[in-house]
Scaffold this motif. Sequence first.
Motif, mmCIF file in Angstrom:
data_model
loop_
_atom_site.group_PDB
_atom_site.id
_atom_site.type_symbol
_atom_site.label_atom_id
_atom_site.label_comp_id
_atom_site.label_asym_id
_atom_site.label_seq_id
_atom_site.Cartn_x
_atom_site.Cartn_y
_atom_site.Cartn_z
ATOM 1 N N PHE A 1 0.824 -1.201 0.000
ATOM 2 C CA PHE A 1 0.000 0.000 0.000
ATOM 3 C C PHE A 1 0.862 1.256 0.000
ATOM 4 C CE2 PHE A 1 -3.156 -3.070 1.110
ATOM 5 C CZ PHE A 1 -4.350 -2.546 0.653
ATOM 6 N N THR A 2 2.028 1.163 -0.606
ATOM 7 C CA THR A 2 2.911 2.312 -0.769
ATOM 8 C C THR A 2 3.131 2.546 -2.252
ATOM 9 O OG1 THR A 2 4.037 1.838 1.333
ATOM 10 C CG2 THR A 2 5.170 3.282 -0.227
ATOM 11 N N ALA A 3 2.871 3.767 -2.706
ATOM 12 C CA ALA A 3 3.014 4.088 -4.126
ATOM 13 C C ALA A 3 4.483 4.339 -4.456
ATOM 14 C CB ALA A 3 2.171 5.316 -4.472
ATOM 15 N N SER A 4 4.766 4.428 -5.733
ATOM 16 C CA SER A 4 6.110 4.764 -6.191
ATOM 17 C C SER A 4 6.319 6.277 -6.113
ATOM 18 C CB SER A 4 6.308 4.293 -7.637
ATOM 19 O OG SER A 4 6.066 2.912 -7.766
ATOM 20 N N THR A 5 7.561 6.700 -6.141
ATOM 21 C CA THR A 5 7.864 8.128 -6.153
ATOM 22 C C THR A 5 7.586 8.704 -7.542
ATOM 23 O OG1 THR A 5 10.174 7.826 -6.804
ATOM 24 C CG2 THR A 5 9.673 7.706 -4.451
ATOM 25 N N GLU A 6 7.805 10.010 -7.688
ATOM 26 C CA GLU A 6 7.536 10.657 -8.974
ATOM 27 C C GLU A 6 8.321 10.011 -10.111
ATOM 28 O OE1 GLU A 6 7.736 14.038 -5.843
ATOM 29 O OE2 GLU A 6 8.547 12.039 -6.162
ATOM 30 N N ASN A 7 9.538 9.569 -9.824
ATOM 31 C CA ASN A 7 10.381 8.949 -10.851
ATOM 32 C C ASN A 7 10.325 7.424 -10.832
ATOM 33 O OD1 ASN A 7 11.283 11.415 -11.885
ATOM 34 N ND2 ASN A 7 12.940 11.539 -10.362
ATOM 35 N N GLY A 8 9.319 6.884 -10.158
ATOM 36 C CA GLY A 8 9.124 5.437 -10.182
ATOM 37 C C GLY A 8 9.976 4.645 -9.217
ATOM 38 N N GLN A 9 10.639 5.302 -8.262
ATOM 39 C CA GLN A 9 11.440 4.567 -7.289
ATOM 40 C C GLN A 9 10.531 3.894 -6.264
ATOM 41 O OE1 GLN A 9 15.104 6.513 -5.782
ATOM 42 N NE2 GLN A 9 14.374 8.329 -6.876
ATOM 43 N N ARG A 10 10.985 2.746 -5.753
ATOM 44 C CA ARG A 10 10.255 2.052 -4.709
ATOM 45 C C ARG A 10 11.201 1.721 -3.558
ATOM 46 N NH1 ARG A 10 5.275 0.848 -5.288
ATOM 47 N NH2 ARG A 10 5.427 -0.591 -3.516
ATOM 48 N N TYR A 11 10.615 1.657 -2.359
ATOM 49 C CA TYR A 11 11.405 1.417 -1.160
ATOM 50 C C TYR A 11 12.016 0.016 -1.138
ATOM 51 C CZ TYR A 11 9.990 5.645 1.381
ATOM 52 O OH TYR A 11 9.819 6.942 1.798
ATOM 53 N N GLU A 12 11.339 -0.969 -1.728
ATOM 54 C CA GLU A 12 11.837 -2.335 -1.637
ATOM 55 C C GLU A 12 13.278 -2.435 -2.127
ATOM 56 O OE1 GLU A 12 7.388 -2.870 -2.675
ATOM 57 O OE2 GLU A 12 8.960 -1.368 -2.844
ATOM 58 N N ASN A 13 13.554 -1.826 -3.256
ATOM 59 C CA ASN A 13 14.917 -1.879 -3.792
ATOM 60 C C ASN A 13 15.901 -1.135 -2.905
ATOM 61 O OD1 ASN A 13 13.904 -3.283 -6.030
ATOM 62 N ND2 ASN A 13 13.483 -1.384 -7.136
ATOM 63 N N LEU A 14 15.449 -0.025 -2.361
ATOM 64 C CA LEU A 14 16.321 0.782 -1.500
ATOM 65 C C LEU A 14 16.660 0.036 -0.209
ATOM 66 C CD1 LEU A 14 17.634 3.604 -1.294
ATOM 67 C CD2 LEU A 14 15.576 4.361 -0.095
ATOM 68 N N PHE A 15 15.652 -0.570 0.414
ATOM 69 C CA PHE A 15 15.888 -1.281 1.668
ATOM 70 C C PHE A 15 16.809 -2.479 1.459
ATOM 71 C CE2 PHE A 15 11.510 0.119 3.494
ATOM 72 C CZ PHE A 15 11.963 1.416 3.524
ATOM 73 N N ALA A 16 16.582 -3.204 0.372
ATOM 74 C CA ALA A 16 17.423 -4.373 0.104
ATOM 75 C C ALA A 16 18.856 -3.957 -0.202
ATOM 76 C CB ALA A 16 16.835 -5.179 -1.053
ATOM 77 N N LYS A 17 19.004 -2.852 -0.908
ATOM 78 C CA LYS A 17 20.332 -2.398 -1.306
ATOM 79 C C LYS A 17 21.203 -2.096 -0.095
ATOM 80 C CE LYS A 17 22.600 1.402 -3.814
ATOM 81 N NZ LYS A 17 22.366 2.645 -4.608
ATOM 82 N N TYR A 18 20.613 -1.512 0.946
ATOM 83 C CA TYR A 18 21.401 -1.109 2.120
ATOM 84 C C TYR A 18 21.235 -2.081 3.281
ATOM 85 C CZ TYR A 18 22.381 3.217 -0.323
ATOM 86 O OH TYR A 18 22.826 4.148 -1.248
ATOM 87 N N LEU A 19 20.866 -3.328 2.967
ATOM 88 C CA LEU A 19 20.848 -4.407 3.950
ATOM 89 C C LEU A 19 20.017 -4.072 5.180
ATOM 90 C CD1 LEU A 19 24.565 -5.611 3.812
ATOM 91 C CD2 LEU A 19 22.577 -6.565 2.644
ATOM 92 N N VAL A 20 18.832 -3.551 4.936
ATOM 93 C CA VAL A 20 17.888 -3.363 6.029
ATOM 94 C C VAL A 20 17.450 -4.727 6.532
ATOM 95 C CG1 VAL A 20 15.561 -2.550 6.585
ATOM 96 C CG2 VAL A 20 17.109 -1.104 5.253
ATOM 97 N N SER A 21 17.402 -4.894 7.825
ATOM 98 C CA SER A 21 17.035 -6.189 8.382
ATOM 99 C C SER A 21 15.535 -6.421 8.313
ATOM 100 C CB SER A 21 17.504 -6.286 9.831
ATOM 101 O OG SER A 21 17.106 -7.511 10.396
ATOM 102 N N SER A 22 14.754 -5.412 8.692
ATOM 103 C CA SER A 22 13.299 -5.596 8.687
ATOM 104 C C SER A 22 12.610 -4.241 8.634
ATOM 105 C CB SER A 22 12.838 -6.372 9.928
ATOM 106 O OG SER A 22 13.275 -5.722 11.108
ATOM 107 N N TYR A 23 11.380 -4.291 8.172
ATOM 108 C CA TYR A 23 10.512 -3.106 8.129
ATOM 109 C C TYR A 23 9.222 -3.473 8.853
ATOM 110 C CZ TYR A 23 7.260 0.383 6.248
ATOM 111 O OH TYR A 23 6.307 1.373 6.117
ATOM 112 N N ILE A 24 8.844 -2.691 9.860
ATOM 113 C CA ILE A 24 7.639 -2.962 10.629
ATOM 114 C C ILE A 24 6.644 -1.844 10.365
ATOM 115 C CG2 ILE A 24 8.797 -4.326 12.399
ATOM 116 C CD1 ILE A 24 8.930 -1.881 14.167
ATOM 117 N N CYS A 25 5.365 -2.207 10.313
ATOM 118 C CA CYS A 25 4.350 -1.244 9.916
ATOM 119 C C CYS A 25 3.014 -1.614 10.547
ATOM 120 C CB CYS A 25 4.229 -1.210 8.391
ATOM 121 S SG CYS A 25 3.804 -2.815 7.649
#
Length: 715
Positions: free
Chosen positions: A233-257
């Motif tokens: 339920f999170t949209a992409s940014t104006e340029n089509g970026q998404r958090y999933e790629n960003l979180f994985a790239k910087y080795l985020v352990s978990s996202y809680i919501c």
Amino acid sequence: MATTAFSVFLFCFIFFFTFPYVSSSSVEAESDVRESFPMDGDVAWVVQISDLHLSAYHPDRASDLVRLLAPALRIIRPALLLITGDITDAKNKRRTTTRQDLSEWIQYRNSMEAVVNHSGLDKRIIFDIRGNHDKYGVPHVGHPLDFFSVHSVSAQLGRLSTIQSISLVGNDRKYVFIGIDDTISIGIRGPSNLFGHPTDRRAAAVESELQYWDIYPNNLVTKVLFGHYPMSFTASTENGQRYENLFAKYLVSSYICGHLHAKISKQLWRFHSSKSSSDVKVPKMSRSFWEWELGDWKDSRLIRILAIDGGVVSFLDIDFLRKFEVEDGFQTTILITYPVDSRMMNVEHNNHSLRNDINALVFSSQKIINVTAKVFDSSRNYKTVEEVPLQFIDIASNKLLFCGRWNAENYRSASATRYVLQVSALDSQGKETTSNLRPFSVEGKQAPYRSTLLAYLIFEVEWESLYSVLLWSNICFLLVLLFLPKVLNCHIEKYSSYQSISLSIQQQKSLSVIYQVLMEGSRNRVSWFSMLIYLICLLKFPWFWGYATSENGDIASMYLSGWMVPSPDGQQKLGTPDIMLITLPFLYLVVTPMFVLIYSLFAERSAFYSHLLGKSKCRNEPMPHIESEQISQLVTMIPSNYQNLSPTCKICRGWIRRFLLLGCLVVALTHCKLCLTLMLAYGFRPVLLSPALSWAPLLLLVGAYMCSMSVDMEP
């Protein structure tokens, strides 16, 4: 000429009304606020609570914060308390409108003050962020209706940024928690406010914060992010970026919501995995993180204890609605922090070195006199393999963490679920409490996690992309419905092949009805051009106007592509894909059935007139098409022909008309219900005076029904 005049009239009627646009806005601060808190040792635990929905009409939700949460926090003593959005309900008593209520925010502020006083927590460790309910009807941050900026805990402590960065600093490790407020910049009222809306600027700020912590070795820093909206339920940014790629790239352990309440599921987990590499010559590396949604406090009274032990994350949800907890107070609760549950294992972040320790947190109002860990072998009918006594670790007189030693080499296995761990605790009153059975893998193997179909659809489907598929597939269907029969009709008229085609189709009875509806329904020029103009209006022009933000705010227009909301720089487009709760029901439940019914009405009239002509005496003889001029000539012949019809034919004719009339009434009632919902949400007058939504469907249905009616059949 009649067709052209009717089409021009319909077009002018739909777009006769226009409204002025005046508003103001402000820019939210995207820079992060970085805070640091010391911790004893390298085991830390925090408490998460989400979707409080404090309401002026349900005071028990706020009172239970003091009655249930405060005593629990006094026992748990977390390093942080994270409140992940939807703090207030922001709805009227009948739940028909969304608006900010000052009394609910005062209720929240007073409740949190009481929680702090009764629990003994330091107020600085409480971090709250907005949810979509907290932004309903807020034209911009800093507006008088923006009560979060005044009464929230974060606001009281000067944390007004959309990004919060908190670090827990231990002896050898750092645990970083980054909170993200992705609420829509202009708080459109519901139902057009359902998704998180990150911006390129905010995504860059999150990336910058993650990069900041990369100066430390990955095995010494654990990153946990928290927000209100799930990734689905999170949209992409104006340029089509998404958090999933960003979180994985910087080795985020978990996202809680939060956001999705426990009525959907109390176990919404999702393992995100992606492959990336900066060098095309190097094989792509797998990057992954966990996403864990917490159920609501509103109806379920749930909280979560999340622990980090040596870089691995585990959690336990506590349900305060269980009878024994309500009657007897907070019960002893056990959270195993190591070894981690193999179903929640993130192999990307583990160094796979064997640890010869078992750690567990025991939260109890009574003194704990004995803690024991038992290892079971699931392949041998859960036979007990080993019992390990645990001793508390005296860290700053915090006797909550218990630790035991074992030989991890004994539990190497090809299966991630073969060995199961359970910890039991005995208190001074003689009551024994056991933890849930936890499968584990000392080698870091991940056990498969299986979700239900509903959980998969809600939590693992990217609704932004699915909305585009559902929307444009329906629009394409409507375009095909309009143009394909029209093109075939033009071909038939050109080559006079209607009779032969009709005969061949009638031989296949399953296709006969569909063929007659499409071909005969599309031949009425007035109705066809009216539907075409209406569809063009829905694609290109406003559907309706309304008070998108506050009840006394400016008028904004809603298009198929989103809301056009006034701003100092002109018009700002917002609300995609949030408007799916408006557009999809309207297109699928009103527009599409309406087009089919209009076709069916004219097809039924043509079939009846053909029968009156007496040209379908033979059962296998095709139904001829009746031109408009033939119909006008046929009208004078109806009384005599009607008398010759059999009673069965008359009854059949009546029931078909009644069935189509019933379909028209169902569509009309559905349309009125949807319109009423939007009127309650965005104002009666502006929505009522929006012809494309309010009046055009009814006019098209009534017009088609009247035009397709036969004249009086009695002589």
